[in-house]
Write a protein that holds these residues in place. Structure first.
Motif, PDB file in Angstrom:
ATOM      1  N   GLN A 142       0.173  -2.832  -2.077  1.00  0.00           N
ATOM      2  CA  GLN A 142      -1.217  -2.888  -2.501  1.00  0.00           C
ATOM      3  C   GLN A 142      -1.933  -4.040  -1.814  1.00  0.00           C
ATOM      4  O   GLN A 142      -1.315  -5.024  -1.429  1.00  0.00           O
ATOM      5  N   ASP A 143      -3.228  -3.874  -1.664  1.00  0.00           N
ATOM      6  CA  ASP A 143      -4.094  -4.953  -1.216  1.00  0.00           C
ATOM      7  C   ASP A 143      -4.559  -5.680  -2.478  1.00  0.00           C
ATOM      8  O   ASP A 143      -5.154  -5.075  -3.360  1.00  0.00           O
ATOM      9  N   ASP A 145      -6.883  -7.603  -3.181  1.00  0.00           N
ATOM     10  CA  ASP A 145      -8.318  -7.690  -3.446  1.00  0.00           C
ATOM     11  C   ASP A 145      -8.888  -6.379  -3.972  1.00  0.00           C
ATOM     12  O   ASP A 145     -10.079  -6.309  -4.283  1.00  0.00           O
ATOM     13  N   THR A 146      -8.067  -5.329  -4.058  1.00  0.00           N
ATOM     14  CA  THR A 146      -8.620  -4.010  -4.365  1.00  0.00           C
ATOM     15  C   THR A 146      -8.116  -3.431  -5.677  1.00  0.00           C
ATOM     16  O   THR A 146      -7.979  -2.224  -5.824  1.00  0.00           O
ATOM     17  N   VAL A 148      -9.075  -2.158  -9.064  1.00  0.00           N
ATOM     18  CA  VAL A 148     -10.324  -1.661  -9.648  1.00  0.00           C
ATOM     19  C   VAL A 148     -10.113  -1.563 -11.155  1.00  0.00           C
ATOM     20  O   VAL A 148      -9.349  -0.714 -11.642  1.00  0.00           O
ATOM     21  N   ARG A 172      -3.784  -9.749   1.649  1.00  0.00           N
ATOM     22  CA  ARG A 172      -4.394  -8.623   2.349  1.00  0.00           C
ATOM     23  C   ARG A 172      -3.467  -8.041   3.426  1.00  0.00           C
ATOM     24  O   ARG A 172      -3.920  -7.436   4.390  1.00  0.00           O
ATOM     25  N   ARG A 175      -3.791  -4.114   4.316  1.00  0.00           N
ATOM     26  CA  ARG A 175      -4.837  -3.647   5.229  1.00  0.00           C
ATOM     27  C   ARG A 175      -4.511  -4.011   6.677  1.00  0.00           C
ATOM     28  O   ARG A 175      -5.153  -3.497   7.606  1.00  0.00           O
ATOM     29  N   THR A 195      -3.854   6.460  -4.385  1.00  0.00           N
ATOM     30  CA  THR A 195      -4.421   5.653  -5.465  1.00  0.00           C
ATOM     31  C   THR A 195      -3.857   6.089  -6.810  1.00  0.00           C
ATOM     32  O   THR A 195      -4.000   7.252  -7.213  1.00  0.00           O
TER      33      THR A 195
END
Length: 256
Positions: A142-143, A145-146, A148, A172, A175, A195
């Motif tokens: 996983q990133d 920063d993302t 949700v 990061r 990515r 996701t």
């Protein structure tokens, strides 16, 4: 046993419990199966799982007839893996120094590991060393920063997510998978995003960990942390929790 050792065992066991819960989710099972397919893993192929944790992927690969080796630097993780699957091959080592011969592996798999590496380039150089020409590599993660997350306080949620990300060596990294693989000399690089959507209480420990990490970094107050965790717990109890977590899957081939 020292207090530091007790704390280390406790934190590792808590991580194992969290990973176990996540690994049992249908979306996680499907994602693992996808990585096996991208590896081209089959009977008599040799695959190393770097950062194998408690060994679930290694066990699943062995069930498919794969000659799988699990590698992890955490002695407790390896001890648990060996206890669960005593017939499998688990070894204590880092991603930077794999206990494997040159060009001895048909596949290299690493799941939720590269964000922990300060020098991912060195790890990929080691991957190039052990993977045969034409062999496959698959990176998943996983990133940071993302994440949700639905919340009544979006600004606080952003502060928590970003502060927790800043505590990671390579938040990061996911990515960067494509460029890292290309720069390491791998070819035929592909990237997919899967996701996971979570609406129940399973991920409450993960969300609490995000908030506690942000609090420990001084980015949010104790009061804000406790209030945010309580909100997420209330949402879970009312079937109103929402977490979407994109997982990046990069695959590539070692040049012939």
């Amino acid at each position: 046993m020292t207090k530091n050792t007790e704390r280390t065992l406790s934190s590792t066991d808590e991580l194992i419990a969290l990973l176990d819960a996540a690994d049992r989710l249908p979306s996680a099972e499907g994602l693992r199966a996808r990585t096996y397919g991208l590896l081209g893993a089959g009977p008599e192929t040799a695959v190393v799982d770097v950062g194998c944790g408690a060994g679930r992927a290694v066990a699943e690969l062995v069930e498919q007839g794969v000659k799988a080796v699990g590698v992890d630097p955490d002695e407790r993780m390896i001890a648990v893996a060996r206890g669960r699957w005593p017939g499998a091959d688990f070894r204590i080592a880092t991603a930077y120094a794999l206990p494997l011969a040159d060009v001895s592996m048909d596949g290299y798999r690493s799941d939720k590991v590269f964000h922990e590496l300060a020098e991912p380039e060195q790890a990929l150089a080691e991957a190039r060393r052990v993977v045969v020409p034409g062999g496959r590599i698959v990176l998943t993660g996983q990133d940071w920063d993302t994440f949700v997350i639905d919340s009544g306080d979006p600004a606080l949620t952003r502060a928590i997510v970003h502060a927790r990300a800043d505590l990671i060596a390579g938040p990061r990294a996911a990515r960067r998978y494509r460029n890292l693989l290309l720069e390491a000399g791998f070819v035929d690089v592909t990237v997919e995003v899967h996701t996971g959507v979570f609406t129940g209480p399973t991920m409450l420990p993960l969300l609490a960990g995000l908030a506690e990490g942000a609090c420990s970094a001084g980015a949010v107050t104790r009061e804000q942390t406790d209030g945010w965790i309580a909100e997420q717990r209330t949402r879970a109890e009312a079937d109103r929790l929402f977490l979407a977590l994109p997982m990046f899957v990069a695959a590539a081939t070692a040049p012939r």
